[in-house]
Design a protein around this motif. Structure first.
Motif: not given
Length: 181
Positions: A15, A17-18, A75, A79-80
């Protein structure tokens, strides 16, 4: 880290990262930053919506970590979500407490007790930073009177520093950015 989060990472390992969506201010408050907020300016000038839901704050706190580059993140399942820090990765409360040796209770914004203060620093804006067993933290602004009393009674002698230099010296990235493609 929560077991459910660890399971989600295993199930969905890739997924993306954001970045830019979560901020931590110098008072220890989390802020969600939607796209319009991000377009309106950098954190903390454009903060976004303060997280007030207790269970969400607790979930973020339990899953708050850093990577090898000094970038702090939450976390969120697989998704981080990298955190934009106003001053430091930890925000420390200082409270007088006669039941504690030394008379002062210190605690991070995530609720972890602080047992050791290895160094103290004062930056150009009057912010007090503490190097603790958890890493570098800034004292909450609303606790500065108590912190001044603690400095006197505990013999803290802060080193004068530039805030940006201090976080760099401690390997902290205030505003994590996506890796270059």
């Amino acid at each position: 880290m929560d077991d459910i989060v660890k399971a989600a990472i295993k199930k969905w390992p890739n997924v993306p990262h954001c970045h830019g969506w979560l901020g931590l201010d110098a008072r220890g408050d989390w802020y969600l930053r939607d796209e319009p907020t991000q377009r309106s300016g950098p954190f903390p000038q454009a903060k976004g919506s303060r997280v007030t839901h207790g269970k969400l704050k607790d979930f973020i706190a339990r899953n708050y970590e850093h990577d090898a580059q000094g970038q702090w993140f939450f976390q969120n399942g697989p998704q981080r979500v990298y955190v934009w820090l106003e001053a430091a990765p930890w925000v420390i409360g200082v409270m007088a407490d006669a039941a504690v040796p030394g008379g002062w209770r210190l605690e991070t914004h995530t609720g972890m007790p602080v047992a050791q203060v290895q160094a103290t620093y004062l930056d150009e804006d009057g912010r007090l930073y503490l190097q603790t067993e958890h890493g570098l933290g800034v004292v909450r602004s609303q606790d500065m009177v108590a912190a001044a009393e603690a400095m006197e009674s505990l013999g803290w002698a802060p080193e004068e520093v530039q805030g940006r230099d201090l976080v760099q010296r401690h390997g902290v990235v205030l505003n994590p950015q996506p890796a270059a493609a």
